[in-house]
Motif scaffolding. Structure first.
Motif, PDB file in Angstrom:
ATOM      1  N   ARG A 111      34.605  53.373  32.368  1.00 55.22           N
ATOM      2  CA  ARG A 111      35.977  52.904  32.297  1.00 55.22           C
ATOM      3  C   ARG A 111      36.486  53.108  30.880  1.00 55.22           C
ATOM      4  O   ARG A 111      35.789  52.839  29.916  1.00 55.22           O
ATOM      5  CB  ARG A 111      36.060  51.426  32.686  1.00 55.22           C
ATOM      6  N   MET A 241      41.197  45.944  29.241  1.00 64.25           N
ATOM      7  CA  MET A 241      40.499  46.685  30.289  1.00 64.25           C
ATOM      8  C   MET A 241      40.308  45.845  31.539  1.00 64.25           C
ATOM      9  O   MET A 241      39.745  46.314  32.532  1.00 64.25           O
ATOM     10  CB  MET A 241      39.138  47.171  29.768  1.00 64.25           C
ATOM     11  N   VAL A 287      36.184  62.144  33.571  1.00 64.45           N
ATOM     12  CA  VAL A 287      37.109  61.027  33.376  1.00 64.45           C
ATOM     13  C   VAL A 287      38.528  61.557  33.236  1.00 64.45           C
ATOM     14  O   VAL A 287      39.473  61.052  33.848  1.00 64.45           O
ATOM     15  CB  VAL A 287      36.718  60.203  32.136  1.00 64.45           C
TER      16      VAL A 287
END
Length: 303
Positions: A111, A241, A287
């Protein structure tokens, strides 16, 4: 030789000969202690008495315990490395781990915090540091250097003052396998370091023998520990996040991804991150591809 004795000798080999990082050696030691504990319950104490069935049972117990596939894969690698070394050194006549198979690791994408969100975090951190004490200035410099250079947290904590060249905007770090490299950092990190260094002596208590040369110091005067850095990053980056526990690696992931998004070539990012294999760096291209696909699905009328 006893399994416990061989395990300890192998751990020393990993650290002294193969020059693996202390964290990696600790992980191998923990795996082998667990193997020895299970072997002892089966009446097996000698290294030569360990067979394939025992190794399979060891992995099965870890799987039943709920260990991740990555952990099972590491344990398999640990057993293979131990017996490969033992065979080379003549401690065992055959290698029982040759047919030991590891589960395939799940390929998970890291992430990554958006660059705009990280910019806001850094701006708030800079504002706090401007009117803050030595700790707040240190914390801001840590965040800027981690994000600005993409270095690992262990590398950051190992930096000495002499490793920083502010004029050129580079820092010398020692990565995995004691491999040394020189990494650039940007103007925000340089400004943060310039604000921190004059107040750094306030943190130096003289109690830790290796602290005098360390760039980043803890509240008690010793070299800053990775655990403190993890808590700092989790506290500052976690909210943007949407996660409660975000490690310092989040800034490394962000640095690599944002570099590739900005047009940096893969080889340059590999050198910056200190990856031995280009394949490790390629995950960040996935990503970026995921972001592109998501943007396409949201914006294109024919998506």
């Amino acid at each position: 030789m006893l399994l416990t004795e061989a395990s300890e000798a192998f751990a020393h080999h990993l650290g002294d000969v193969r020059r693996l990082s202390p964290a990696t050696v600790r992980a191998y030691r923990a795996d082998l202690r667990d193997l020895a504990a299970l072997a002892a319950t089966r009446g097996v104490t000698a290294l030569t008495d360990v067979d394939l069935e025992l190794l399979r049972e060891w992995l099965w117990h870890a799987s039943e315990r709920g260990d991740a596939r990555s952990t099972l894969a590491r344990r398999t690698a640990t057993a293979r490395a131990l017996f490969s070394w033992a065979l080379e050194t003549g401690l065992v006549p055959t290698d029982p781990s040759l047919r030991l198979t590891a589960p395939k690791r799940a390929r998970t994408l890291p992430r990554v915090a958006p660059s705009a969100a990280l910019a806001e975090v850094m701006e708030r951190s800079a504002a706090e540091a401007a009117d803050g004490d030595a700790i707040s200035r240190r914390d801001h410099a840590v965040l800027e250097l981690l994000y600005g250079s993409g270095i690992r947290v262990s590398e950051l904590c190992g930096i000495d003052i002499d490793d920083i060249d502010q004029q050129r905007g580079v820092v010398r770090v020692v990565g995995k396998g004691d491999r040394e490299r020189v990494v650039p950092f940007g103007a925000p990190a340089r400004r943060a370091l310039q604000a921190y260094l004059p107040v750094r002596p306030a943190l130096l208590t003289g109690t830790a023998p290796d602290a005098h040369g360390a760039l980043f110091l803890g509240a008690r005067g010793g070299r800053l520990s990775p655990r403190v850095v993890h808590r700092l990053v989790s506290r500052r980056i976690g909210p943007v996040m949407g996660a409660e526990n975000v490690g310092a690696h989040a800034l490394r992931h962000a640095a690599a991804t944002h570099l590739l998004d900005g047009g940096a070539d893969l080889r340059s990012v590999q050198e910056l991150l200190g990856h031995a294999s280009l394949g490790t760096t390629q995950i960040y291209t996935h990503v970026s591809s995921e972001r592109l696909a998501a943007a396409y699905r949201l914006a294109h009328p024919r998506a």
